[in-house]
Structures are given as C-alpha cells and as structure tokens.
Design an enzyme around this catalytic site. Sequence first.
Site, PDB file in Angstrom:
ATOM      1  N   GLY A  46     150.091 -25.034  14.372  1.00 55.03           N
ATOM      2  CA  GLY A  46     149.447 -24.473  15.557  1.00 55.03           C
ATOM      3  C   GLY A  46     149.067 -25.569  16.531  1.00 55.03           C
ATOM      4  O   GLY A  46     148.854 -26.720  16.144  1.00 55.03           O
ATOM      5  N   GLN A  51     144.491 -29.433  23.517  1.00 54.64           N
ATOM      6  CA  GLN A  51     145.014 -30.612  22.808  1.00 54.64           C
ATOM      7  C   GLN A  51     146.028 -31.373  23.660  1.00 54.64           C
ATOM      8  O   GLN A  51     146.342 -32.523  23.362  1.00 54.64           O
ATOM      9  CB  GLN A  51     145.652 -30.210  21.473  1.00 54.64           C
ATOM     10  CG  GLN A  51     144.613 -29.789  20.432  1.00 54.64           C
ATOM     11  CD  GLN A  51     145.280 -29.301  19.159  1.00 54.64           C
ATOM     12  OE1 GLN A  51     145.830 -28.201  19.119  1.00 54.64           O
ATOM     13  NE2 GLN A  51     145.271 -30.134  18.133  1.00 54.64           N
ATOM     14  N   CYS A  91     144.466 -31.320  11.285  1.00 46.49           N
ATOM     15  CA  CYS A  91     144.493 -31.124  12.729  1.00 46.49           C
ATOM     16  C   CYS A  91     145.324 -32.226  13.367  1.00 46.49           C
ATOM     17  O   CYS A  91     145.137 -33.400  13.047  1.00 46.49           O
ATOM     18  CB  CYS A  91     143.059 -31.156  13.269  1.00 46.49           C
ATOM     19  SG  CYS A  91     142.952 -30.926  15.049  1.00 46.49           S
ATOM     20  N   LEU A  92     146.208 -31.839  14.266  1.00 47.17           N
ATOM     21  CA  LEU A  92     147.058 -32.837  14.928  1.00 47.17           C
ATOM     22  C   LEU A  92     146.231 -33.794  15.778  1.00 47.17           C
ATOM     23  O   LEU A  92     146.704 -34.872  16.124  1.00 47.17           O
ATOM     24  CB  LEU A  92     148.101 -32.122  15.801  1.00 47.17           C
ATOM     25  CG  LEU A  92     149.127 -31.295  15.004  1.00 47.17           C
ATOM     26  CD1 LEU A  92     149.943 -30.423  15.943  1.00 47.17           C
ATOM     27  CD2 LEU A  92     150.035 -32.193  14.188  1.00 47.17           C
ATOM     28  N   HIS A 133     141.238 -21.765  13.684  1.00 41.79           N
ATOM     29  CA  HIS A 133     141.207 -23.213  13.924  1.00 41.79           C
ATOM     30  C   HIS A 133     141.526 -23.493  15.395  1.00 41.79           C
ATOM     31  O   HIS A 133     140.832 -24.271  16.055  1.00 41.79           O
ATOM     32  CB  HIS A 133     142.231 -23.884  12.989  1.00 41.79           C
ATOM     33  CG  HIS A 133     142.397 -25.357  13.185  1.00 41.79           C
ATOM     34  ND1 HIS A 133     142.108 -26.278  12.201  1.00 41.79           N
ATOM     35  CD2 HIS A 133     142.853 -26.078  14.243  1.00 41.79           C
ATOM     36  CE1 HIS A 133     142.363 -27.503  12.660  1.00 41.79           C
ATOM     37  NE2 HIS A 133     142.819 -27.408  13.896  1.00 41.79           N
ATOM     38  N   GLU A 134     142.571 -22.851  15.905  1.00 47.22           N
ATOM     39  CA  GLU A 134     142.966 -23.081  17.302  1.00 47.22           C
ATOM     40  C   GLU A 134     141.920 -22.505  18.259  1.00 47.22           C
ATOM     41  O   GLU A 134     141.642 -23.081  19.312  1.00 47.22           O
ATOM     42  CB  GLU A 134     144.346 -22.485  17.584  1.00 47.22           C
ATOM     43  CG  GLU A 134     145.481 -23.068  16.745  1.00 47.22           C
ATOM     44  CD  GLU A 134     145.568 -24.583  16.791  1.00 47.22           C
ATOM     45  OE1 GLU A 134     145.203 -25.173  17.817  1.00 47.22           O
ATOM     46  OE2 GLU A 134     145.997 -25.182  15.791  1.00 47.22           O
ATOM     47  N   HIS A 137     139.217 -24.869  18.846  1.00 47.32           N
ATOM     48  CA  HIS A 137     139.563 -25.860  19.884  1.00 47.32           C
ATOM     49  C   HIS A 137     139.251 -25.310  21.277  1.00 47.32           C
ATOM     50  O   HIS A 137     138.767 -26.041  22.142  1.00 47.32           O
ATOM     51  CB  HIS A 137     141.059 -26.189  19.843  1.00 47.32           C
ATOM     52  CG  HIS A 137     141.457 -27.210  18.828  1.00 47.32           C
ATOM     53  ND1 HIS A 137     141.052 -28.516  18.881  1.00 47.32           N
ATOM     54  CD2 HIS A 137     142.270 -27.117  17.739  1.00 47.32           C
ATOM     55  CE1 HIS A 137     141.600 -29.187  17.868  1.00 47.32           C
ATOM     56  NE2 HIS A 137     142.339 -28.360  17.161  1.00 47.32           N
TER      57      HIS A 137
HETATM   58 ZN    ZN Z   1     143.388 -28.749  15.429  1.00 46.60          ZN
END
Ligand code: ZN
Length: 171
Positions: A46, A51, A91-92, A133-134, A137
């Site tokens: 995701g 981000q 997480c990226l 999770h997204e 953000h």
């Molecule tokens: Zn993340």
Amino acid sequence: MAVKPILEVPDPRLREVAKPVTEFDESVIALVEDLRDTLYTTSGIGLCAPQLGDLRQVLVMDLSDDHSDLQVFINPVIHARDVLGMIEESCLSIPDVVERVVRPTEVDVSAVDQFGKPFDTHLSGMSAVCLQHEMDHLAGRLFVDRLSLFRRLLLRATGKIAGAGAPQQAA
Ligand code: ZN
C-alpha cells in the site's frame, strides 16, 4: 505517470493531515498512476499520496502476488470495525522496522475511485489492516505511534525511527 521518491521519517510532511479530494480532474488520475508505479517498484502492498509529498486523501493497495489487483481509495471513511487482530506491519516510510500492531481486521469502508465514482466495500484480514495503515498516514499518523511506549522507546534507542515514534504532538 512516474516513479516518485517516497518520503521517509523524520520528514515532517509525514505528520501533516491530508485534505479530501474535491476536484476529480486529470491530476487525480495522474496521482493514482504515480502511486501505482511507485508502489510497484517496492515490496509494499500500500502507498498513499502524503508519502509522495501530496497532501490529498488518496491511497492505493495491491495485495496480489503479480500486481494484478490495484485498489484505489479516495476520501475513505470507515463506518464499522470488528474483530481485533495482531498483524505484523512495516512501512515504506520507515525502513527496516517490522512490528506487530493490534487493529480491527474487519472494516466497512466508503470511498471514491479516481474517476469520482463512490463505492462501499467490506475488507478483512490484511486488506483491512493495510487500509487502516494507509488511512493513518492520511491523518498524519504512523504505525509506530500505535506501539507501546516501551517498544517506541526501544526503536528510538536503535535510531530506526529517529523520533518518529514520539507521542503525537500538535503540528
Ligand atoms: Zn506506511
């Protein structure tokens, strides 16, 4: 459409709150394409607009093994949550950190697609966890905020989250 750099902690833009999309124009479609192209260069499932430094409520997910199932959620709202589970997340934007997080694993969500069409869906398991999770953000939150104080202090001590796990502060 292009692959964009993914912001990493402690970039302060990751702590800003994204705004709902009101104009469904070409820029939204281009943003979704950037998110897709960028996500597909990673091992992640995701990615969301903040981000990439774009503060709109846009996120994409693909839980397939072969990049065949892109899901787009714009202005997502969760109406119902159920069945708490503990699933490993990463997480990226926070490289090298994998931690188990407690979240609901069943959610009902309403959102809009990149063409401005509203839809409702039910997600369960990893899909539900990824969406939440997204959505964190989009609200300027990171998954490490959901860990215990002890775990956050431990991660900060290792330098892996560089303050990202500090208790939420007004920004
Ligand atoms: Zn993340």
